[in-house]
Design a protein around this motif. Structure first.
Motif, PDB file in Angstrom:
ATOM      1  N   VAL A 106       0.832  -1.212   0.000  1.00 20.00           N
ATOM      2  CA  VAL A 106       0.000   0.000   0.000  1.00 20.00           C
ATOM      3  C   VAL A 106       0.867   1.262   0.000  1.00 20.00           C
ATOM      4  O   VAL A 106       0.635   2.196  -0.785  1.00 20.00           O
ATOM      5  CB  VAL A 106      -0.981   0.004   1.195  1.00 20.00           C
ATOM      6  N   SER A 107       1.891   1.299   0.880  1.00 23.27           N
ATOM      7  CA  SER A 107       2.728   2.512   0.916  1.00 23.27           C
ATOM      8  C   SER A 107       3.552   2.636  -0.369  1.00 23.27           C
ATOM      9  O   SER A 107       3.843   3.744  -0.824  1.00 23.27           O
ATOM     10  CB  SER A 107       3.625   2.539   2.163  1.00 23.27           C
ATOM     11  N   GLN A 108       3.905   1.497  -0.981  1.00 23.12           N
ATOM     12  CA  GLN A 108       4.624   1.530  -2.266  1.00 23.12           C
ATOM     13  C   GLN A 108       3.732   2.095  -3.371  1.00 23.12           C
ATOM     14  O   GLN A 108       4.165   2.901  -4.189  1.00 23.12           O
ATOM     15  CB  GLN A 108       5.092   0.116  -2.646  1.00 23.12           C
ATOM     16  N   GLN A 109       2.442   1.655  -3.365  1.00 28.27           N
ATOM     17  CA  GLN A 109       1.515   2.158  -4.387  1.00 28.27           C
ATOM     18  C   GLN A 109       1.302   3.656  -4.238  1.00 28.27           C
ATOM     19  O   GLN A 109       1.217   4.388  -5.229  1.00 28.27           O
ATOM     20  CB  GLN A 109       0.178   1.415  -4.298  1.00 28.27           C
ATOM     21  N   LEU A 110       1.225   4.120  -2.995  1.00 26.14           N
ATOM     22  CA  LEU A 110       1.076   5.566  -2.773  1.00 26.14           C
ATOM     23  C   LEU A 110       2.327   6.311  -3.237  1.00 26.14           C
ATOM     24  O   LEU A 110       2.234   7.370  -3.859  1.00 26.14           O
ATOM     25  CB  LEU A 110       0.786   5.837  -1.289  1.00 26.14           C
ATOM     26  N   LYS A 196     -13.116   1.838   5.669  1.00 26.47           N
ATOM     27  CA  LYS A 196     -12.542   0.498   5.629  1.00 26.47           C
ATOM     28  C   LYS A 196     -13.106  -0.176   4.385  1.00 26.47           C
ATOM     29  O   LYS A 196     -14.303  -0.409   4.302  1.00 26.47           O
ATOM     30  CB  LYS A 196     -12.943  -0.312   6.869  1.00 26.47           C
ATOM     31  N   PRO A 197     -12.269  -0.470   3.393  1.00 22.25           N
ATOM     32  CA  PRO A 197     -12.798  -1.109   2.189  1.00 22.25           C
ATOM     33  C   PRO A 197     -13.139  -2.590   2.428  1.00 22.25           C
ATOM     34  O   PRO A 197     -12.855  -3.131   3.489  1.00 22.25           O
ATOM     35  CB  PRO A 197     -11.661  -0.950   1.173  1.00 22.25           C
ATOM     36  N   THR A 198     -13.737  -3.222   1.434  1.00 20.77           N
ATOM     37  CA  THR A 198     -14.034  -4.653   1.485  1.00 20.77           C
ATOM     38  C   THR A 198     -12.740  -5.426   1.748  1.00 20.77           C
ATOM     39  O   THR A 198     -11.689  -5.084   1.200  1.00 20.77           O
ATOM     40  CB  THR A 198     -14.623  -5.114   0.127  1.00 20.77           C
ATOM     41  N   TYR A 199     -12.833  -6.478   2.550  1.00 14.10           N
ATOM     42  CA  TYR A 199     -11.654  -7.307   2.823  1.00 14.10           C
ATOM     43  C   TYR A 199     -11.113  -7.865   1.500  1.00 14.10           C
ATOM     44  O   TYR A 199     -11.852  -8.477   0.730  1.00 14.10           O
ATOM     45  CB  TYR A 199     -12.037  -8.470   3.753  1.00 14.10           C
ATOM     46  N   GLY A 200      -9.835  -7.600   1.222  1.00 11.66           N
ATOM     47  CA  GLY A 200      -9.226  -8.054  -0.027  1.00 11.66           C
ATOM     48  C   GLY A 200      -9.063  -6.953  -1.057  1.00 11.66           C
ATOM     49  O   GLY A 200      -8.405  -7.135  -2.082  1.00 11.66           O
ATOM     50  N   ARG A 201      -9.645  -5.779  -0.796  1.00 14.70           N
ATOM     51  CA  ARG A 201      -9.565  -4.651  -1.747  1.00 14.70           C
ATOM     52  C   ARG A 201      -8.158  -4.036  -1.730  1.00 14.70           C
ATOM     53  O   ARG A 201      -7.621  -3.631  -2.763  1.00 14.70           O
ATOM     54  CB  ARG A 201     -10.623  -3.618  -1.377  1.00 14.70           C
ATOM     55  N   CYS A 202      -7.571  -3.947  -0.531  1.00 16.78           N
ATOM     56  CA  CYS A 202      -6.199  -3.432  -0.395  1.00 16.78           C
ATOM     57  C   CYS A 202      -5.297  -4.584   0.048  1.00 16.78           C
ATOM     58  O   CYS A 202      -5.680  -5.385   0.900  1.00 16.78           O
ATOM     59  CB  CYS A 202      -6.131  -2.325   0.658  1.00 16.78           C
ATOM     60  N   ILE A 207       2.112  -5.123   5.890  1.00 16.00           N
ATOM     61  CA  ILE A 207       1.454  -4.483   7.031  1.00 16.00           C
ATOM     62  C   ILE A 207       1.572  -5.464   8.193  1.00 16.00           C
ATOM     63  O   ILE A 207       1.226  -6.645   8.045  1.00 16.00           O
ATOM     64  CB  ILE A 207      -0.032  -4.181   6.735  1.00 16.00           C
ATOM     65  N   VAL A 208       2.105  -5.025   9.317  1.00 17.15           N
ATOM     66  CA  VAL A 208       2.305  -5.934  10.452  1.00 17.15           C
ATOM     67  C   VAL A 208       0.954  -6.530  10.845  1.00 17.15           C
ATOM     68  O   VAL A 208      -0.002  -5.799  11.118  1.00 17.15           O
ATOM     69  CB  VAL A 208       2.956  -5.193  11.637  1.00 17.15           C
ATOM     70  N   ALA A 209       0.882  -7.855  10.892  1.00 20.69           N
ATOM     71  CA  ALA A 209      -0.403  -8.539  11.070  1.00 20.69           C
ATOM     72  C   ALA A 209      -0.871  -8.527  12.519  1.00 20.69           C
ATOM     73  O   ALA A 209      -0.088  -8.707  13.444  1.00 20.69           O
ATOM     74  CB  ALA A 209      -0.283  -9.980  10.579  1.00 20.69           C
ATOM     75  N   PHE A 210      -2.172  -8.288  12.704  1.00 18.22           N
ATOM     76  CA  PHE A 210      -2.839  -8.459  13.998  1.00 18.22           C
ATOM     77  C   PHE A 210      -3.756  -9.681  13.855  1.00 18.22           C
ATOM     78  O   PHE A 210      -3.469 -10.748  14.375  1.00 18.22           O
ATOM     79  CB  PHE A 210      -3.571  -7.159  14.357  1.00 18.22           C
ATOM     80  N   ALA A 211      -4.858  -9.547  13.105  1.00 17.28           N
ATOM     81  CA  ALA A 211      -5.768 -10.677  12.873  1.00 17.28           C
ATOM     82  C   ALA A 211      -5.982 -10.770  11.359  1.00 17.28           C
ATOM     83  O   ALA A 211      -6.707  -9.961  10.778  1.00 17.28           O
ATOM     84  CB  ALA A 211      -7.083 -10.457  13.605  1.00 17.28           C
ATOM     85  N   LYS A 240       1.489 -10.864  -4.052  1.00 18.80           N
ATOM     86  CA  LYS A 240       2.167 -11.216  -2.789  1.00 18.80           C
ATOM     87  C   LYS A 240       1.183 -11.463  -1.641  1.00 18.80           C
ATOM     88  O   LYS A 240       1.577 -11.890  -0.569  1.00 18.80           O
ATOM     89  CB  LYS A 240       3.157 -10.107  -2.395  1.00 18.80           C
ATOM     90  N   ASP A 241      -0.101 -11.145  -1.862  1.00 15.51           N
ATOM     91  CA  ASP A 241      -1.128 -11.349  -0.825  1.00 15.51           C
ATOM     92  C   ASP A 241      -2.232 -12.239  -1.398  1.00 15.51           C
ATOM     93  O   ASP A 241      -2.990 -11.822  -2.271  1.00 15.51           O
ATOM     94  CB  ASP A 241      -1.694  -9.986  -0.393  1.00 15.51           C
ATOM     95  N   SER A 242      -2.307 -13.460  -0.884  1.00 17.61           N
ATOM     96  CA  SER A 242      -3.276 -14.428  -1.432  1.00 17.61           C
ATOM     97  C   SER A 242      -4.721 -14.025  -1.150  1.00 17.61           C
ATOM     98  O   SER A 242      -5.643 -14.556  -1.758  1.00 17.61           O
ATOM     99  CB  SER A 242      -3.015 -15.820  -0.865  1.00 17.61           C
ATOM    100  N   THR A 243      -4.944 -13.089  -0.225  1.00 21.92           N
ATOM    101  CA  THR A 243      -6.319 -12.646   0.064  1.00 21.92           C
ATOM    102  C   THR A 243      -6.699 -11.399  -0.734  1.00 21.92           C
ATOM    103  O   THR A 243      -7.797 -10.880  -0.598  1.00 21.92           O
ATOM    104  CB  THR A 243      -6.519 -12.346   1.569  1.00 21.92           C
ATOM    105  N   SER A 244      -5.765 -10.915  -1.555  1.00 20.63           N
ATOM    106  CA  SER A 244      -6.026  -9.705  -2.346  1.00 20.63           C
ATOM    107  C   SER A 244      -6.892 -10.071  -3.558  1.00 20.63           C
ATOM    108  O   SER A 244      -6.640 -11.055  -4.243  1.00 20.63           O
ATOM    109  CB  SER A 244      -4.681  -9.119  -2.789  1.00 20.63           C
ATOM    110  N   ALA A 245      -7.932  -9.281  -3.811  1.00 20.20           N
ATOM    111  CA  ALA A 245      -8.905  -9.608  -4.853  1.00 20.20           C
ATOM    112  C   ALA A 245      -8.430  -9.140  -6.233  1.00 20.20           C
ATOM    113  O   ALA A 245      -7.951  -8.017  -6.385  1.00 20.20           O
ATOM    114  CB  ALA A 245     -10.237  -8.945  -4.530  1.00 20.20           C
ATOM    115  N   GLU A 246      -8.603 -10.021  -7.207  1.00 22.60           N
ATOM    116  CA  GLU A 246      -8.223  -9.678  -8.578  1.00 22.60           C
ATOM    117  C   GLU A 246      -9.404  -8.993  -9.259  1.00 22.60           C
ATOM    118  O   GLU A 246     -10.132  -9.584 -10.050  1.00 22.60           O
ATOM    119  CB  GLU A 246      -7.823 -10.952  -9.328  1.00 22.60           C
TER     120      GLU A 246
END
Length: 495
Positions: A106-110, A196-202, A207-211, A240-246
């Protein structure tokens, strides 16, 4: 132009394109504001050299006519995002001295879009908290005050530094993350917009993981248009993120027409909590009337499993946290405790974690380990997962019945004083998330829009919950609400 740091993203973008101002001038105005606001403790790492270097590059890009919308705009980055060569501590002692060799997606895209990073922002440790009081850097402070009272207020959490910095005009916008309300609750407490976008949008990569099944990044901005501009730059598929939506990322700003005629807005009866302050109740009713006046149809809906959301969330989130935080062991990176002679690897783990993790993180890791342990896994974790499925189905049923968005309060109160919610009763603090956690459990997009002030002059927010992947439609409904509410209040400058 004076007070350049007070511009919105859209205003600054247009001024840059028209040649009225340069990115360097904008950046210098923000850096000056940051240096004058140390008492807010919003920025924990300042990066003026990086900022000015990026601003100069952005000015060249704008001159060349090759500039995306975010190009040249100064923003802050929450300390949860890994930033190459810049301390990325997740506000925890255990990551003391950690400077990543890589940049979060995300910070790279910005950065690729030309945005200027001013520094890293305060937050609750590992994003665990609702008041920014669990940070190794100390409390972030809300720029708003109650009437003539000098008491310092919380900016909310976990993205407290981001909220405080945007509300105090230290940056034009900031990144946040939301696991159970950590973008929307601080946005409501500080009179700004947070989505907060839909899970998988970003992408969650870097990003340091919490849950991991709940975390999602999003923008924290001065208004809805800015949220649309910044969100577009943050979204996109990431291998690089398997939960990221195509999925293609639409031009969210182009969807802001303010026309919501014929839209169905649901009012969930389960969100009418016992003991809800009359001011929140009135704001919610007023919000529904505003949307109705703008041409929307207001319908009563039921989300019957809402009452189980908070307990389910506080089983699932700590369970995932205990798994994610197991990597902090003093071996590979971050802090390692001083060991006594004869100490083995077990002592190293124990001492490092006892020193490195704060009380709230320790509490959640212990709860999470307990609910995942043999004999309790089915009783707690599996049951919570089943409840989560039911909560998700409640929303699916409502949307299938033709509802376009759901209107609720964002928080059960206005900002409270730092230290007022004591550690003696963590459940009281957890209740701050009562209106927001369902959205994370169901993976839906949610936005908080400032809609009024309470009797003490503090901002209050309303939340809109949208259909999955329809952030554009949600932003447009939020835009209509923002226009109707006409919220323009700013905190009086005392810092």
């Amino acid at each position: 132009m004076s007070d350049l740091n007070k511009l919105s993203l859209a205003e600054a973008r247009d001024a840059l394109r028209n040649g009225d101002v340069t990115s360097v001038e904008l950046t210098e105005a923000c850096l000056k504001a940051i240096d004058a606001a140390d008492v807010l403790n919003a920025f924990v790492y300042k990066t003026p050299e990086i900022a000015l270097e990026r601003a100069k590059a952005a000015d060249e890009r704008i001159k060349a006519g090759d500039a995306p919308a975010m190009c040249g705009l100064p923003i802050g980055i929450k300390d949860l995002f890994c930033t190459k060569g810049v301390p990325s501590q997740a506000a925890s002692k255990i990551l003391d001295g950690f400077k990543p060799e890589y940049e979060s997606t995300v910070s790279q895209q910005l950065a690729d879009a030309g945005a200027v990073m001013l520094g890293k922002l305060n937050m609750d440790e590992f994003a665990m908290g609702s008041s920014n009081e669990t940070s190794v850097y100390g409390n972030a402070v809300n720029p708003w005050r109650r009437g003539n009272d000098d008491a310092q207020l919380t900016p909310g959490g976990s993205s407290g530094g981001s909220a405080s910095a945007v509300a105090a005009d230290l940056c034009l916008a900031a990144t946040g993350t939301d696991t159970g309300g950590s973008i929307r609750q601080p946005a409501a407490f500080t009179g700004i917009t947070g989505i907060k976008p839909t899970y998988g949008r970003c992408s969650r990569w870097g990003i340091v993981a919490f849950a991991s099944s709940l975390d999602q990044a999003g923008p924290m901005t001065k208004n809805v248009r800015d949220a649309a501009i910044m969100l577009e730059a943050m979204c996109g598929h990431d291998l690089k993120d398997s939960t990221s939506a195509e999925l293609a990322v639409p031009n969210f700003e182009a969807m802001l027409t303010g026309d919501i005629k014929g839209k169905k807005i649901g009012i969930p009866k389960e969100y009418r909590m016992d003991g809800m302050p009359a001011e929140i109740e009135k704001l919610w009713a007023d919000g529904a009337e505003m949307l109705k006046a703008a041409g929307a149809e207001i319908v009563d809906i039921s989300l019957p499993h809402t009452k189980y959301a908070l307990p389910a969330y506080y089983v699932i989130a700590p369970a995932e946290a205990s798994s994610n935080l197991a990597r902090y062991d003093g071996v590979r990176y971050g802090r390692r405790a001083q060991l006594a002679q004869g100490d083995g690897i077990t002592e190293m783990y124990e001492k490092t974690r006892a020193e490195g993790f704060g009380h709230e993180v320790q509490r959640r890791v212990m709860v999470g380990t307990y609910v995942l342990s043999a004999g309790f896994y089915d009783a707690y974790y599996n049951r919570a997962r089943k409840v989560r499925t039911l909560i998700k189905k409640d929303f699916e049923d409502v949307f299938a019945a033709g509802v376009d968005a759901i209107l609720t309060p964002a928080t059960p109160s206005a900002a409270f004083g730092l230290g007022e919610m004591t550690e003696a009763d963590p459940v009281q603090m957890y209740l701050n998330d009562v209106f927001t956690v369902t959205v994370n459990l169901a993976g839906l997009p949610g936005i908080s829009v400032p809609a009024g002030l309470d009797g003490q002059g503090l901002p209050l927010g309303l939340q809109l919950i949208g259909r999955p992947w329809e952030e554009g439609d949600l932003l447009n409904t939020a835009y209509a609400l923002e226009n109707a509410a006409g919220f323009v209040a700013k905190p009086g400058k005392w810092w």
